[in-house]
Design an enzyme around this catalytic site. Structure first.
Site, mmCIF file in Angstrom:
data_model
loop_
_atom_site.group_PDB
_atom_site.id
_atom_site.type_symbol
_atom_site.label_atom_id
_atom_site.label_comp_id
_atom_site.label_asym_id
_atom_site.label_seq_id
_atom_site.Cartn_x
_atom_site.Cartn_y
_atom_site.Cartn_z
ATOM 1 N N TYR A 11 6.574 8.071 3.886
ATOM 2 C CA TYR A 11 7.660 7.394 4.744
ATOM 3 C C TYR A 11 8.874 7.436 3.996
ATOM 4 O O TYR A 11 9.871 7.936 4.715
ATOM 5 C CB TYR A 11 7.206 6.092 5.208
ATOM 6 C CG TYR A 11 8.101 5.150 6.372
ATOM 7 C CD1 TYR A 11 8.734 5.873 7.043
ATOM 8 C CD2 TYR A 11 8.236 3.928 5.752
ATOM 9 C CE1 TYR A 11 9.885 4.959 7.956
ATOM 10 C CE2 TYR A 11 9.180 2.910 6.544
ATOM 11 C CZ TYR A 11 10.091 3.523 7.388
ATOM 12 O OH TYR A 11 10.871 2.821 8.169
ATOM 13 N N ALA A 75 1.717 6.364 -4.176
ATOM 14 C CA ALA A 75 0.970 5.058 -4.072
ATOM 15 C C ALA A 75 0.239 4.877 -2.888
ATOM 16 O O ALA A 75 0.456 5.300 -1.949
ATOM 17 C CB ALA A 75 2.035 3.945 -4.485
ATOM 18 N N TYR A 141 -2.585 -5.210 -4.945
ATOM 19 C CA TYR A 141 -1.276 -4.053 -4.809
ATOM 20 C C TYR A 141 -0.320 -4.621 -5.469
ATOM 21 O O TYR A 141 0.480 -3.789 -6.382
ATOM 22 C CB TYR A 141 -0.969 -3.867 -3.092
ATOM 23 C CG TYR A 141 0.526 -3.324 -3.050
ATOM 24 C CD1 TYR A 141 0.672 -1.974 -3.408
ATOM 25 C CD2 TYR A 141 1.328 -4.149 -2.025
ATOM 26 C CE1 TYR A 141 1.851 -1.587 -3.020
ATOM 27 C CE2 TYR A 141 2.542 -3.479 -2.018
ATOM 28 C CZ TYR A 141 2.866 -2.161 -2.486
ATOM 29 O OH TYR A 141 3.878 -1.569 -2.130
ATOM 30 N N ASP A 285 -1.721 -12.535 1.576
ATOM 31 C CA ASP A 285 -0.430 -12.670 2.308
ATOM 32 C C ASP A 285 0.352 -14.055 1.896
ATOM 33 O O ASP A 285 -0.226 -15.042 1.790
ATOM 34 C CB ASP A 285 -0.527 -12.710 3.921
ATOM 35 C CG ASP A 285 -0.775 -11.239 4.560
ATOM 36 O OD1 ASP A 285 -0.235 -10.458 3.779
ATOM 37 O OD2 ASP A 285 -0.980 -11.358 5.580
#
Length: 328
Positions: A11, A75, A141, A285
């Site tokens: 992206y 990644a 992550y 989160d």
């Protein structure tokens, strides 16, 4: 310049490749996605199917062509998945980056631009997060990206590799010319998922948590248009070559929106009611992540030209219409 772009079919990578070509750079892309169905490739780019975990294959690529700089996007990026399969994230994000850096040392390549993330900061009560904020990632992550940053600091000291670390907040939107946008499989990002509901490709939106420490209970994020993210890379490239500086920059809009606020804006723009269900919070989160962007503005003269929320939604909606036609 001869530039190697890892993950250049992704992206953000594909937007940066497009801008690099406008500046007449010689671009080589390595990406494992070349074997999959893709919707867009640039002319005058050498695309190579490669996995950054295959060091032997990477060495063959580095042996065949001399590169001046590496821009590293490759990644895995799903926070939720990183909490259930951390091995995937440490192998791809850390070991893959280690392979690239080792080959840069072997081939005396001194410039590296790294695609990092605001997830390195973890949870914080600060309204705006600056680059000198303590790093305290709460998911695999973010930790894998933080580990690459630490490795870069060591390679800078040991091998004089100059780096630009770009910590993205929430990249979103699509290119103004309509040729590229988000197309993850599976899609995990909020705005494209909401727009898939609005276009009929999904029946319902899952909202993960309404008990965050925020005004409406949903998590707050900083949304920055992908074309602004790309322009930051071009400026970072010019700076690292001209000034030989190793620097870290946030890339965001400096404004935060909650999940419910995004839903409301999409409903107004599309004139469509978005059905949603409240689900449990996902592990990893954070409550809020909003960028302090003074440093990149002052150091590189960067400005966010496209990151007002209405423009983000408008460009992402056009891309969703294009994507729907291609998929069905």
């Amino acid at each position: 310049m001869k530039i190697l772009v890892t993950g250049g079919l992704g992206y953000i990578g594909s937007h940066v490749v497009k801008d690099l070509l406008l500046d007449r750079h010689d671009v080589t892309v390595i990406d494992y996605k070349i074997t999959k169905k893709i919707f867009y490739k640039e002319n005058n780019v050498n695309y190579i199917n490669a996995n950054i975990l295959d060091k032997k294959q990477l060495r063959e690529i580095f042996n065949k062509k001399r590169f001046d700089i590496v821009m590293h996007f490759a990644a895995v990026i799903d926070v939720k998945e990183s909490m259930t399969d951390p091995s995937l994230y440490y192998r791809n994000n850390f070991i893959g980056s280690l392979n690239i850096l080792d080959l840069m040392v072997e081939h005396n390549i001194k410039y590296f631009i790294f695609s990092s993330t605001a997830a390195v900061y973890g949870n914080t009560n600060q309204t705006l997060i600056s680059e000198d904020h303590i790093k305290d990632p709460i998911n695999a992550y973010g930790n894998s990206k933080s580990m690459v940053e630490e490795m870069l600091f060591s390679y800078h000291k040991a091998h004089n590799i100059k780096y630009s670390i770009l910590r993205y907040f929430n990249a979103c939107g699509a290119h103004l010319d309509g040729t590229i946008g988000e197309c993850h499989d599976p899609e995990t990002h909020l705005i494209p998922i909401i727009l898939q509901v609005a276009s009929g490709r999904r029946k319902n939106l899952d909202v993960f948590g309404n008990n965050f420490n925020t005004p409406d209970g949903t998590c707050v994020r900083d949304y920055v248009h992908v074309m602004d993210v790309s322009s930051a890379h071009i400026l970072a490239l010019k700076n690292i070559i001209n000034n030989k500086q190793s620097l870290i920059f946030n890339i965001g809009s400096g404004t935060g929106y909650s999940v419910f606020e995004i839903i409301n804006e999409v409903e107004k723009f599309t004139s469509t009611k978005i059905p949603f269900s409240i689900k449990d919070r996902r592990k990893g989160d954070t409550d809020r992540l909003i960028a302090d962007i003074k440093k990149i503005k002052n150091s590189l003269g960067w400005v966010s030209k496209y990151s007002d929320l209405q423009n983000i939604i408008a460009t992402a909606w056009r891309w969703e219409q294009t994507l729907k036609k291609k998929l069905y």
